[in-house]
Design a protein around this motif. Sequence first.
Motif, PDB file in Angstrom:
ATOM      1  N   GLU A  53       0.850  -1.194   0.000  1.00  0.00           N
ATOM      2  CA  GLU A  53       0.000   0.000   0.000  1.00  0.00           C
ATOM      3  C   GLU A  53       0.881   1.237   0.000  1.00  0.00           C
ATOM      4  O   GLU A  53       1.798   1.360   0.824  1.00  0.00           O
ATOM      5  N   ASP A 170     -12.186   0.623   2.087  1.00  0.00           N
ATOM      6  CA  ASP A 170     -11.212   0.810   3.170  1.00  0.00           C
ATOM      7  C   ASP A 170     -11.923   1.093   4.499  1.00  0.00           C
ATOM      8  O   ASP A 170     -13.075   1.532   4.499  1.00  0.00           O
ATOM      9  N   LYS A 191     -11.386  -3.874   3.617  1.00  0.00           N
ATOM     10  CA  LYS A 191     -10.333  -3.833   4.637  1.00  0.00           C
ATOM     11  C   LYS A 191     -10.991  -3.582   5.987  1.00  0.00           C
ATOM     12  O   LYS A 191     -11.659  -2.562   6.184  1.00  0.00           O
TER      13      LYS A 191
HETATM   14 CA    CA Z   1      -5.897   2.469   2.909  1.00  0.00          CA
END
Ligand code: CA
Length: 270
Positions: A53, A170, A191
């Motif tokens: 990331e 996210d 996530k």
């Molecule tokens: Ca992120």
Amino acid sequence: RNAFRVFDEGLDSEASSRCRTEAELREAIAAGALELHFQPIVAFPDESVCGMEALVRWRHPSRGLLMPDQFIALAEDTGLIVPLGEWVLRHACFEAARWPGHVRLAVNISPNHIKKRTLVRSVIQALGAARLPPERLEIEVTETVLLLHDEAILAELQQLRDLGVAVVLDDFGTGYSSLSHLRMFTFDKIKIDRLFVAEVAERPDCAAIVCAVTGLARSLGMAATAEGVETAEQARLLRAAGCTHAQGYLFGRPQPAAAAYDVAVSGLAV
Ligand code: CA
Ligand code: C2E
Ligand code: CA
Ligand code: CA
């Protein structure tokens, strides 16, 4: 009168300091004074590195290395988030093109950027310039993007998926009515926010929530990444709870491009 003047000057200096920071950030984006750090994402069960990331930092001439929480909000308020996001996309794609083909790149894109409706074009340009296949890119967005209730934005995100770019939800679990959002758009991955991960070992209710979320993800055909994993115990529980991927200080901290390259090539064993 006196008090009024003091208050006025206080506001004034705050506004001018903000103005100065805005000008500095604009300059930093143009001059390339931003930096990318990359944090590994591993796949269960073997914990092999399958992605990185990109996380932006700002090398400030007098204040040192600034973290996103010190300038992203300003970028959002001033519209600089769009050139910033484009800079991150371009540079992250160039970096990722040097990594082995199985290591994907995840890039955070702000809802305010997506609203501008130029993202698809910017993504195509960044991928093309770096010669990075779309299948190697993941775009991470937060639920805020769904709260806008804008069909055009969802169409834009779907266009990314049609190109082969993965779209990731996210910070799942921190916003509002997350479950209804999963009906609005087909994400490739969610996530699970650090909030749940942090207490998964101590609180049975957190473990139960993670289990329910991964079960849901699986039945909707989505991968599930646990973020903020710091201990081996957490990793064990998250894997047992059905997470497909994990990310956190346990596996690796965000690090500059050169060190990230070594991790991408050799894995975490080095
Ligand atoms: Ca992120
Ligand atoms: P995020 O997307 O949720 O990124 C994860 C954040 O958690 C990162 O903070 C990362 O360094 C930190 N983190 C990772 N593993 C652990 C861990 O095990 N424990 C703890 N305590 N923290 C961990 P960072 O780099 O400060 O970034 C903060 C936020 O700033 C990001 O949250 C993201 O929302 C935003 N951000 C970062 N880079 C960009 C960017 O290029 N564009 C945009 N729009 N936002 C960005
Ligand atoms: Ca996150
Ligand atoms: Ca976060």
